[in-house]
Design a protein around this motif. Structure first.
Motif, PDB file in Angstrom:
ATOM      1  N   ALA A  16      11.915  78.574 -12.608  1.00 57.35           N
ATOM      2  CA  ALA A  16      12.453  80.101 -12.821  1.00 57.35           C
ATOM      3  C   ALA A  16      13.864  79.825 -12.467  1.00 57.35           C
ATOM      4  CB  ALA A  16      11.627  80.920 -11.968  1.00 57.35           C
ATOM      5  N   GLU A  17      14.598  80.633 -13.023  1.00 51.36           N
ATOM      6  CA  GLU A  17      16.132  80.620 -12.865  1.00 51.36           C
ATOM      7  C   GLU A  17      16.434  82.002 -12.000  1.00 51.36           C
ATOM      8  OE1 GLU A  17      18.382  80.007 -16.238  1.00 51.36           O
ATOM      9  OE2 GLU A  17      17.501  78.006 -16.529  1.00 51.36           O
ATOM     10  N   ASP A  18      15.661  82.815 -12.301  1.00 50.53           N
ATOM     11  CA  ASP A  18      16.061  84.022 -11.638  1.00 50.53           C
ATOM     12  C   ASP A  18      15.380  84.080 -10.256  1.00 50.53           C
ATOM     13  OD1 ASP A  18      16.303  87.308 -12.045  1.00 50.53           O
ATOM     14  OD2 ASP A  18      14.771  86.911 -10.604  1.00 50.53           O
ATOM     15  N   ARG A  19      16.217  84.315  -9.143  1.00 51.27           N
ATOM     16  CA  ARG A  19      15.857  84.175  -7.743  1.00 51.27           C
ATOM     17  C   ARG A  19      14.717  84.910  -7.350  1.00 51.27           C
ATOM     18  NH1 ARG A  19      20.847  84.873  -3.786  1.00 51.27           N
ATOM     19  NH2 ARG A  19      19.911  86.833  -3.209  1.00 51.27           N
ATOM     20  N   GLU A  20      14.650  86.186  -7.968  1.00 48.32           N
ATOM     21  CA  GLU A  20      13.287  87.099  -7.492  1.00 48.32           C
ATOM     22  C   GLU A  20      12.121  86.485  -7.951  1.00 48.32           C
ATOM     23  OE1 GLU A  20      13.463  91.303  -7.677  1.00 48.32           O
ATOM     24  OE2 GLU A  20      15.708  91.363  -7.464  1.00 48.32           O
ATOM     25  N   ILE A  21      12.022  86.093  -9.308  1.00 52.13           N
ATOM     26  CA  ILE A  21      11.089  85.445  -9.961  1.00 52.13           C
ATOM     27  C   ILE A  21      10.623  84.075  -9.268  1.00 52.13           C
ATOM     28  CG2 ILE A  21      10.076  84.438 -12.225  1.00 52.13           C
ATOM     29  CD1 ILE A  21      10.498  87.332 -12.238  1.00 52.13           C
ATOM     30  N   LYS A  22      11.523  83.229  -9.079  1.00 53.75           N
ATOM     31  CA  LYS A  22      11.375  82.009  -8.285  1.00 53.75           C
ATOM     32  C   LYS A  22      10.690  82.397  -6.973  1.00 53.75           C
ATOM     33  CE  LYS A  22      14.423  78.499  -8.231  1.00 53.75           C
ATOM     34  NZ  LYS A  22      13.651  77.370  -8.716  1.00 53.75           N
ATOM     35  N   SER A  23      11.194  83.370  -6.015  1.00 49.40           N
ATOM     36  CA  SER A  23      10.512  83.663  -4.830  1.00 49.40           C
ATOM     37  C   SER A  23       9.210  84.281  -5.167  1.00 49.40           C
ATOM     38  CB  SER A  23      11.576  84.769  -4.285  1.00 49.40           C
ATOM     39  OG  SER A  23      10.903  85.103  -2.999  1.00 49.40           O
TER      40      SER A  23
END
Ligand SMILES: [Fe+2]
Length: 86
Positions: free
Chosen positions: A25-32
């Motif tokens: 995941a590149e999106d920080r929220e999705i990654k988290s």
């Protein structure tokens, strides 16, 4: 014992898959979000082994877990790749 250990394997596979998503995941929220799911699933995997260790000797639990993991690996090798959790 098998039910507990199979539940552990299922949870650990979920953890692996959530980690793959988190890593990609590149999106920080999705990654988290997926990292939290990964950690949670990994804990669930350990809990089921701990349950089993309350009832059976450690050497029996880990020997059976190894057998089930090997069988699961052989089954997974024959499966078609698809986007699925379990
Ligand atoms: Fe879980």
């Amino acid at each position: 014992m098998d039910r507990m250990l199979l539940a552990s394997i299922i949870e650990c596979r979920g953890a692996e898959r959530f980690k793959l998503i988190a890593d990609a995941a590149e999106d920080r929220e999705i990654k988290s979000f997926y990292k939290k799911l990964w950690i949670s699933e990994a804990k669930h995997g350990h809990i089921f082994v701990k349950f089993a260790l309350n009832y059976w000797p450690e050497e029996d639990v880990y020997a059976r877990l190894e057998t089930l993991n090997e069988a699961e690996g052989e089954i997974c090798e024959k499966l078609t790749w698809r986007p699925a959790l379990h």
